[in-house]
Design an enzyme around this catalytic site. Sequence first.
Site, PDB file in Angstrom:
ATOM      1  CG  HIS B 237     -21.262 -53.458  52.605  1.00  0.00           C
ATOM      2  ND1 HIS B 237     -21.762 -53.930  53.785  1.00  0.00           N
ATOM      3  CD2 HIS B 237     -20.564 -52.339  52.913  1.00  0.00           C
ATOM      4  CE1 HIS B 237     -21.380 -53.144  54.766  1.00  0.00           C
ATOM      5  NE2 HIS B 237     -20.638 -52.173  54.266  1.00  0.00           N
ATOM      6  CG  HIS B 310     -20.578 -53.395  62.160  1.00  0.00           C
ATOM      7  ND1 HIS B 310     -19.448 -53.686  62.859  1.00  0.00           N
ATOM      8  CD2 HIS B 310     -20.198 -53.350  60.861  1.00  0.00           C
ATOM      9  CE1 HIS B 310     -18.428 -53.802  62.026  1.00  0.00           C
ATOM     10  NE2 HIS B 310     -18.859 -53.595  60.816  1.00  0.00           N
ATOM     11  CG  HIS B 312     -24.578 -60.333  58.701  1.00  0.00           C
ATOM     12  ND1 HIS B 312     -24.599 -60.412  57.325  1.00  0.00           N
ATOM     13  CD2 HIS B 312     -25.854 -60.521  59.089  1.00  0.00           C
ATOM     14  CE1 HIS B 312     -25.845 -60.638  56.917  1.00  0.00           C
ATOM     15  NE2 HIS B 312     -26.609 -60.701  57.975  1.00  0.00           N
ATOM     16  NE  ARG B 331     -12.500 -46.595  59.925  1.00  0.00           N
ATOM     17  CZ  ARG B 331     -12.858 -47.589  60.721  1.00  0.00           C
ATOM     18  NH1 ARG B 331     -12.607 -47.510  62.016  1.00  0.00           N
ATOM     19  NH2 ARG B 331     -13.481 -48.655  60.263  1.00  0.00           N
ATOM     20  CD  GLN B 463      -8.986 -57.550  64.225  1.00  0.00           C
ATOM     21  OE1 GLN B 463      -9.197 -57.582  65.433  1.00  0.00           O
ATOM     22  NE2 GLN B 463      -7.897 -58.042  63.691  1.00  0.00           N
ATOM     23  CG  ASP B 491     -14.463 -44.710  55.990  1.00  0.00           C
ATOM     24  OD1 ASP B 491     -15.014 -44.234  54.977  1.00  0.00           O
ATOM     25  OD2 ASP B 491     -14.923 -45.659  56.631  1.00  0.00           O
ATOM     26  CD  GLU B 533     -14.268 -55.610  54.608  1.00  0.00           C
ATOM     27  OE1 GLU B 533     -14.930 -55.753  55.649  1.00  0.00           O
ATOM     28  OE2 GLU B 533     -14.724 -55.858  53.477  1.00  0.00           O
ATOM     29  CD  GLN B 535     -12.765 -52.080  62.032  1.00  0.00           C
ATOM     30  OE1 GLN B 535     -13.313 -51.039  62.368  1.00  0.00           O
ATOM     31  NE2 GLN B 535     -13.283 -52.898  61.149  1.00  0.00           N
ATOM     32  N   GLY B 769     -28.353 -42.171  54.457  1.00  0.00           N
ATOM     33  CA  GLY B 769     -29.064 -43.393  54.783  1.00  0.00           C
ATOM     34  C   GLY B 769     -28.228 -44.581  54.397  1.00  0.00           C
TER      35      GLY B 769
END
Lengths: 262, 974
Positions: B237, B310, B312, B331, B463, B491, B533, B535, B769
């Site tokens: 990721h 986003h 999964h 962000r 979340q 971010d 993680e 937000q 990308g």
Amino acid sequence: MNLPVLILHATGTNRDAEAARACELAGASPHIVHVNQLREGIRRFSDFGMLVLPGGFSYGDALGAGVRQALDLHVFFHEELTDFIQTGKPVLGICNGFQTLVKAGLLPGAADDGGRRSVARRDVTLTHNARDRFECRWVHLAVEQGARAGCLAQLREPVFCPVAHGEGNFQVSDNETLGRLEKDGLVAFRYVDSNGARADGRYPLNPNGSVADIAGICNRAGNVIGLMPHPEDHVDPIQNPLGDGKGLGLSLFRAMIASAGR
Amino acid sequence: MSNFRIEVTKQSEEGDPRIAAAAHRLGISSLRSCNKTQLFFLTCRAAAAPSPDQINRLCDFLLVDPVTESAQVISPPRPCSDDSRIQPSNASNEHVVEVALRPGVTDVAARVLERGAAELGIHDLEAATATRYRLTGDLSRTDLHRLARDLLCNDTIERYSLGAIEPLFGHGSDARDYVEQVSLAGLNEEELLACSRERLLSLDAEEMKEIQGFYDEIGRAPTDVELETLAQTWSEHCVHKTFKSNIAFTLRSAGGQALSVGEIQGLLRSYIQAATEKVNRSWVRSAFVDDAGIIEFDDQYDLAFKVETHNHPSALEPFGGANTGIGGVVRDIIAVSARPVACTDVLCFGPQELPPEELPAGILHPARVQEGVVAGIGDYGNKLGLPTVNGAVIYDDGYLGNPLVFCGAVGLLPKGSHPTEPRQGDRIVVLGGRTGRDGIHGATFSSAELTQETHTKSGSAVQIGDPITEKGLIELVEAARDGRLYNAITDCGAGGLSSAVGEMGEKLGADIELQDVPLKYPGLTPWEIWLSEAQERMVLAVPPANLSRLQDLADLWEVEMRDLGRFSGDGWLRVRYGGRAVAEMPMSFLHDGLPIPSRTAFYEEPAPDHSSLQTVLARARPKLKEKALLLQMLSHPTVASKERIVRTYDHEVRGGTLVRPFVGPHMDGPADAAVLKPVGTWGHGRAFALSAGINPLLGKRDCYAMAVSAVDEAFRNAVSVGADPDQIALLDNFCWGNPTFPDRLGALVRTCQGCYDAAVRYNAPYISGKDSLYNEFEGQPIPGTLLISAIGIVPDMRRTCTSHLKRPGNFIFLLGETREELGGSLLGQLLGWNGGDPPSLPEEPLKRYRAVHAAMQAGLIQSCHDLSEGGLAVALAEMCLGGRLGAAVDIAAAIGSSFSHPYIPLFSETNGRLLLEVAPPDRAALEEVLSDLPIALIGEVTESEQLAWARNRQPIFNISIEEIVSAWKGAEAE
């Protein structure tokens, strides 16, 4: 000097920049001021000749649209705001601003001019759209002839502008309340078709199920006006999706700003 | 301690018909009605309990609308039970299910209530919320559990109870400073892999050995904080290993013979960045370096654009997944110091009408996924005050177990306003939301006694977003940028503080104290704080002298700010907890230690298909004539109107949307792209266009064709609304299956090759990308999906164009030759035919798009629409629909080698084609501008309410505008 206009920004307000642009194009001097700056006394309501409560989602509308901002107005600015309204200065609430004025009991307001109705005894509200979802689309709005907001009389043709809300369904507690609003000239705007004929509840002309197609109301003194649609999003003919040059929302801002000079 | 339970009920007793209808679809037909009640729980820690008068004021001001609602205050609340019956004594048909958020899931309403209560003078109040469903009908306990699980509650973020639910307030466990030493010394490969698996590190054997070697050398065991940091920094990721890996690639013929064998030194470098470098456009400000791509807008401003996925999270919790997807990509825009101005979204779902009994275990029904995703996107974008203006929705069986959610955002920034170099001694400042266990190794967080259900899902816990906190970040960062208060910004996305601080301090090193991180609740261990993680957080490098000014701004915008440490200058990462080092390693190992993986891949070219269209048609059952096919295409979910979805997004906010998603006198015709004018730039005429190209159906036939067609589609859509073809930048987003399988990786390679060839042909750079890999469910990969997004400069906002027909008597021109390219087409899908030649890369496409642009700038084009799924037939039908005008056309006039069958000019999906409407007086001028291009006059706009098709003046079929509208708009047509 151009009229200084207070554009109130609470946490979650988001159509303030457009409201400011509309005021500017209509010949006023807009100032976007955060509610915290007013609380701290850095800026004061009395420095301004007009107040705009713009659209957005104040505090996320987490407890219902405008509810938490209405509490702010009550707790922090009760006297200042009452003075502002009682001196006859124009106040415009758009979308979330309208919801806030209604939930704060400032629209339509109590029978004695400028007064405030107890929050618990409100008899009008803005609730979830009849289709129970947020909706964005352009609508036609007619000014109600005979509305107490005399400055609106100069708006001859229907205003064409978008709605963008999930809780814009204007409702009253009973028929008597509706009758009183109508009789007292407190209905300011209704949803109509492109020819100006009443929507009669037909979707999507009346986009949210509001009773009697009511899109906006005013107080008895006529200086506090609230409406759900966004005239500030149609201030330049290039924004018009039909491209016919009609129905500028700017005329509403011009009328209210002019009324402040009188 | 005093406790209250407040029930707020709508006075109108109408139930929610959508829940009843959804229950019937589940096969629970005995549910007659369902009514909702909002529940608020209050507990007061203060010595003096709130008075009844105070509670009444709280209800009046914050909880109850006197016109539509009524409230009941219960104190102390009745004991909880798991009895669903309202009156246990009778065998009532009324049941209750109560649903609440799991502890730790953002409950914005509860937080707003607590602060509002404080304003009313009620202090030390803790709040929680829940929803009570009153269900009427002859329902068994099994039915009730099923309704709760499949309809009312999502196990990932919520819990439920049959009967009254026990409120849980935000208590955490005691603070924990536990740090584990994880000895790797002497472990063999198998044991290393086992360690990686147990700790959900997703590191492979090579990577684990590299780490083992490093710690052997320095002579100690890594801490859990260090291992987690390495796993995060080296994750697919964050570092995009697959796109950087060396690939031994074999291209095979359809028969399996190797056509070419070669070594690819990284897909990103060899194809995507290579294209950007080759076309070398001067107006590109930043490509692939920052969190978003940046191009020049005007003399004062630049534009930033980023698209993320986003997938999964959205599969597990559609609302929260999509919600935080928008939050994350916005962000990325804030992280290049830009003010966000617009959002886009492209969604891929499974079939909406799937019978519930065909739904595989362990996944949510596609209709529920769509409903949640759409609501999540609208909720976040609308609350941020950003217009959501462009997108697409694709439906395919292949997305059943793994939907795709592409979220895009655009921002505006003054030139030269984005600083990117932290300086030694700068403070590490975190702004925004508090940190909790969000997104850490999934649902292990919920303690067993809180729920009877077992969490079987691994992966990140999802979340719900808090857009109002992010809105504050937007305002604060813009003000801080204009005050030049920071030297770098990023971010907190995947990998949390570890990723943000690790990347920002890569050159200087960083020294950070975790005990200073503001937490949602106590009890997090150091590595959890470091990796969370949560937000709505940003990390800034702030010179010490600017801290107090930044704090003033943070106070004004009500954003929490905390100083966590400093960029040290010694090149080491030092993470402390209460002063004690819990991670200590050189940044060089963290960032350069990852071994470059090698992969193998092959791609077998699709088999040529020699069956002629005639033979396919002869086989096809049922026999469908042209008109029936066109109607089927118009009502195909991928083609049909998305108005029901799109109208729930605010596309007007900020007042700059000039070409909207829907056009024409009824404002319901499809637009090719959006045109936007940013606030603050009304002094000149420049605007910008946003468009997208995506066609996974074509990818199933030929990956290369999918890539070149997606680029052409995005490009021609942007040109259609007025963008200058010499100022269009592209974004690539790949969603793919598991790339460790050589076939899947091979298809990805072939797609990248198409991306390169197309970008070079169009002279258009990629500026940003993202790849999302491992999109598989139960070993089944999704169809390899490429989304190309385009952002183009519209030189004159008064010279834009829309797709709906304007005026009877105008001419209709078709630009571009039509070939027999039905491979991967909508016609092929309807005929059940997976053959035919796929669309190819057009010759000299730029020449024709430049000419169209020049004609548009000269005011010669009344309307313009691109040809995509369903070809000419669908495109022209859409133009008629938008304008509510008829047309008469002759397909024989279209340019192309003698059409052996009328379906070819009608339905072929050849790239590079546009329909143009031209007023008679402009015809000569247009033909002049478009001379020596393949352009043909195929018909004219008519007053009749029919779209009339002919071939060599022989009528083929007529279709009425009314039929088109009702097929395309479906139930939405009113």
